[in-house]
Write a protein that holds these residues in place. Structure first.
Motif, PDB file in Angstrom:
ATOM      1  N   GLU A  80     -25.477  29.164 -84.277  1.00  0.00           N
ATOM      2  CA  GLU A  80     -24.921  29.196 -83.017  1.00  0.00           C
ATOM      3  C   GLU A  80     -22.988  29.439 -83.404  1.00  0.00           C
ATOM      4  O   GLU A  80     -22.568  29.102 -84.594  1.00  0.00           O
ATOM      5  CB  GLU A  80     -24.667  27.691 -82.206  1.00  0.00           C
ATOM      6  CG  GLU A  80     -25.828  27.575 -81.900  1.00  0.00           C
ATOM      7  CD  GLU A  80     -26.756  28.144 -81.048  1.00  0.00           C
ATOM      8  OE1 GLU A  80     -25.876  28.988 -80.111  1.00  0.00           O
ATOM      9  OE2 GLU A  80     -27.926  28.381 -80.950  1.00  0.00           O
ATOM     10  N   GLY A  81     -22.590  30.504 -82.445  1.00  0.00           N
ATOM     11  CA  GLY A  81     -21.363  30.772 -82.669  1.00  0.00           C
ATOM     12  C   GLY A  81     -20.925  32.102 -82.965  1.00  0.00           C
ATOM     13  O   GLY A  81     -21.906  32.880 -82.951  1.00  0.00           O
ATOM     14  N   GLY A  82     -19.524  32.504 -83.053  1.00  0.00           N
ATOM     15  CA  GLY A  82     -19.094  33.850 -83.031  1.00  0.00           C
ATOM     16  C   GLY A  82     -19.173  34.450 -84.482  1.00  0.00           C
ATOM     17  O   GLY A  82     -19.824  33.612 -85.660  1.00  0.00           O
ATOM     18  N   HIS A  83     -18.030  35.178 -84.929  1.00  0.00           N
ATOM     19  CA  HIS A  83     -17.601  35.540 -86.319  1.00  0.00           C
ATOM     20  C   HIS A  83     -17.117  34.411 -87.221  1.00  0.00           C
ATOM     21  O   HIS A  83     -17.508  34.605 -88.214  1.00  0.00           O
ATOM     22  CB  HIS A  83     -16.759  36.694 -86.131  1.00  0.00           C
ATOM     23  CG  HIS A  83     -16.762  37.549 -87.228  1.00  0.00           C
ATOM     24  ND1 HIS A  83     -17.712  38.285 -87.980  1.00  0.00           N
ATOM     25  CD2 HIS A  83     -15.560  37.491 -88.174  1.00  0.00           C
ATOM     26  CE1 HIS A  83     -17.239  38.601 -89.143  1.00  0.00           C
ATOM     27  NE2 HIS A  83     -16.023  38.180 -89.432  1.00  0.00           N
ATOM     28  N   PHE A  84     -16.549  33.572 -86.648  1.00  0.00           N
ATOM     29  CA  PHE A  84     -16.027  32.481 -87.436  1.00  0.00           C
ATOM     30  C   PHE A  84     -16.667  31.048 -87.478  1.00  0.00           C
ATOM     31  O   PHE A  84     -16.225  29.911 -87.293  1.00  0.00           O
ATOM     32  CB  PHE A  84     -14.329  32.259 -87.143  1.00  0.00           C
ATOM     33  CG  PHE A  84     -13.605  33.407 -87.126  1.00  0.00           C
ATOM     34  CD1 PHE A  84     -13.320  33.890 -88.677  1.00  0.00           C
ATOM     35  CD2 PHE A  84     -13.175  34.376 -86.153  1.00  0.00           C
ATOM     36  CE1 PHE A  84     -12.589  35.037 -88.719  1.00  0.00           C
ATOM     37  CE2 PHE A  84     -12.472  35.436 -86.265  1.00  0.00           C
ATOM     38  CZ  PHE A  84     -12.197  35.674 -87.657  1.00  0.00           C
ATOM     39  N   PHE A  85     -17.956  31.106 -87.428  1.00  0.00           N
ATOM     40  CA  PHE A  85     -18.790  29.847 -87.413  1.00  0.00           C
ATOM     41  C   PHE A  85     -18.519  29.178 -88.649  1.00  0.00           C
ATOM     42  O   PHE A  85     -18.905  28.071 -88.822  1.00  0.00           O
ATOM     43  CB  PHE A  85     -20.360  30.184 -87.049  1.00  0.00           C
ATOM     44  CG  PHE A  85     -21.059  31.029 -88.279  1.00  0.00           C
ATOM     45  CD1 PHE A  85     -21.080  30.661 -89.459  1.00  0.00           C
ATOM     46  CD2 PHE A  85     -21.223  32.495 -87.974  1.00  0.00           C
ATOM     47  CE1 PHE A  85     -21.913  31.606 -90.244  1.00  0.00           C
ATOM     48  CE2 PHE A  85     -21.824  33.358 -88.768  1.00  0.00           C
ATOM     49  CZ  PHE A  85     -22.190  32.787 -89.945  1.00  0.00           C
ATOM     50  N   VAL A  86     -17.994  29.672 -89.510  1.00  0.00           N
ATOM     51  CA  VAL A  86     -17.647  29.162 -90.866  1.00  0.00           C
ATOM     52  C   VAL A  86     -16.825  27.866 -90.588  1.00  0.00           C
ATOM     53  O   VAL A  86     -16.741  26.829 -91.300  1.00  0.00           O
ATOM     54  CB  VAL A  86     -16.759  29.986 -91.921  1.00  0.00           C
ATOM     55  CG1 VAL A  86     -15.426  30.259 -91.127  1.00  0.00           C
ATOM     56  CG2 VAL A  86     -16.654  29.375 -93.054  1.00  0.00           C
ATOM     57  N   ARG A  87     -15.997  27.831 -89.460  1.00  0.00           N
ATOM     58  CA  ARG A  87     -15.392  26.611 -89.159  1.00  0.00           C
ATOM     59  C   ARG A  87     -15.971  25.440 -88.476  1.00  0.00           C
ATOM     60  O   ARG A  87     -15.528  24.361 -88.329  1.00  0.00           O
ATOM     61  CB  ARG A  87     -14.117  27.067 -88.116  1.00  0.00           C
ATOM     62  CG  ARG A  87     -13.220  28.019 -88.713  1.00  0.00           C
ATOM     63  CD  ARG A  87     -12.255  28.662 -87.688  1.00  0.00           C
ATOM     64  NE  ARG A  87     -11.450  29.706 -88.171  1.00  0.00           N
ATOM     65  CZ  ARG A  87     -10.837  30.791 -87.248  1.00  0.00           C
ATOM     66  NH1 ARG A  87     -11.130  30.682 -86.095  1.00  0.00           N
ATOM     67  NH2 ARG A  87     -10.072  31.587 -87.900  1.00  0.00           N
ATOM     68  N   GLU A  88     -17.258  25.752 -88.043  1.00  0.00           N
ATOM     69  CA  GLU A  88     -18.268  24.406 -87.653  1.00  0.00           C
ATOM     70  C   GLU A  88     -18.994  24.070 -88.489  1.00  0.00           C
ATOM     71  O   GLU A  88     -19.269  24.652 -89.911  1.00  0.00           O
ATOM     72  CB  GLU A  88     -19.021  24.887 -86.729  1.00  0.00           C
ATOM     73  CG  GLU A  88     -18.106  26.091 -85.475  1.00  0.00           C
ATOM     74  CD  GLU A  88     -16.968  25.301 -84.951  1.00  0.00           C
ATOM     75  OE1 GLU A  88     -17.494  23.825 -84.457  1.00  0.00           O
ATOM     76  OE2 GLU A  88     -16.204  25.837 -84.189  1.00  0.00           O
ATOM     77  N   ARG A  89     -19.813  23.112 -88.379  1.00  0.00           N
ATOM     78  CA  ARG A  89     -20.893  22.153 -89.119  1.00  0.00           C
ATOM     79  C   ARG A  89     -22.050  22.755 -89.522  1.00  0.00           C
ATOM     80  O   ARG A  89     -22.857  22.517 -90.136  1.00  0.00           O
ATOM     81  CB  ARG A  89     -20.895  20.860 -88.911  1.00  0.00           C
ATOM     82  CG  ARG A  89     -19.588  20.015 -89.064  1.00  0.00           C
ATOM     83  CD  ARG A  89     -19.889  18.463 -88.455  1.00  0.00           C
ATOM     84  NE  ARG A  89     -20.814  17.883 -89.417  1.00  0.00           N
ATOM     85  CZ  ARG A  89     -20.623  17.105 -90.500  1.00  0.00           C
ATOM     86  NH1 ARG A  89     -19.163  17.172 -90.916  1.00  0.00           N
ATOM     87  NH2 ARG A  89     -21.388  16.499 -91.283  1.00  0.00           N
TER      88      ARG A  89
END
Length: 249
Positions: free
Chosen positions: A216-225
């Motif tokens: 789930e998420g866009g290009h910056f899913f690195v910031r999520e868990r």
């Protein structure tokens, strides 16, 4: 290679970023791996050092930074530009006959032969580059606000431009290098830059098994868990799994 301690997950950040991109990853990975973010020159505590735009210099830098960390099992994760860095580093280790990562994971990045439209913008004039980065969601709309654009040009754009130039150079230097490590590609469902179909083409660089996973998420899913939690599951299963297979989940 020592077997003591958990495997290391060596992480490479996206363009314009630093190790803070992985600030929350250790809590998400728990005991599955020790998270080791790699800080490239020209940011954070290394802000005064010259940024890298040349693949050969990158390989030399990575050799000195991560060489001492390869004394026990390890894996790579690279996000966006960091995915190209991870591929480059793994390929260099392979050519040198050094220890190989158990897993090379790349997220939110197209494979070298496709080359992101954002990387292609690296040589545009400042105004055009800012607009291109805003259009692709890399920078917020305020970056092209007449009252704020000067700050973005001074503080953000030089590092981003150099990182994009590095990405372009890594794509040219990759030359279809396949990896003898398992390769996992993560694609954000709403990523406007790196489509799942494009990310799936990392399969041609995988000689030891490939898997594509949606998050789930866009290009910056690195910031999520979501991404580190998924990687924890994959790393936990590496010892038992005979190999990764191509799939979408």
């Amino acid at each position: 290679m020592s077997s003591g301690g958990p495997p290391r997950l060596i992480c490479f950040h996206h363009a314009g970023a630093g190790v803070s991109a992985f600030a929350r990853w250790q809590s998400a990975l728990g005991t599955a791996a020790e998270v080791v973010p790699v800080l490239l020159p020209g940011r954070g505590l290394r802000i005064r050092e010259r940024r890298i735009t040349d693949p050969d210099r990158l390989i030399s830098e990575l050799d000195s930074l991560i060489g001492p960390l390869l004394d026990r099992p390890f894996a790579f994760y690279g996000h966006s530009l960091g995915g190209l860095v991870a591929h480059t580093c793994a390929a260099a280790l392979q050519r040198a006959g050094g220890p190989l990562p158990q897993l090379v994971a790349v997220g939110a990045v197209l494979p070298p032969h496709l080359r992101s439209p954002v990387l292609a913008a690296a040589t545009l004039p400042d105004d055009e580059l800012l607009h291109r980065l805003v259009d692709h969601g890399v920078l917020p709309p305020g970056a092209i606000d007449p009252e704020e654009t000067g700050m973005w040009r001074r503080r953000v754009l030089p590092a981003l431009r150099d990182d994009l130039q590095l990405g372009e150079a890594l794509c040219r230097a990759a030359d279809g290098q396949t990896l003898n490590s398992r390769l996992l590609a993560l694609a954000g469902r709403t990523d406007p830059i790196a489509s799942p179909g494009g990310i799936a083409q990392w399969a041609r660089y995988a000689a030891a098994g490939f898997e594509l996973r949606m998050v789930e998420g866009g290009h910056f899913f690195v910031r999520e868990r979501t991404a580190p939690t998924l990687l924890a599951e994959v790393l936990d299963g590496l010892g038992a799994a005979p190999g990764l297979v191509s799939s979408v989940a």
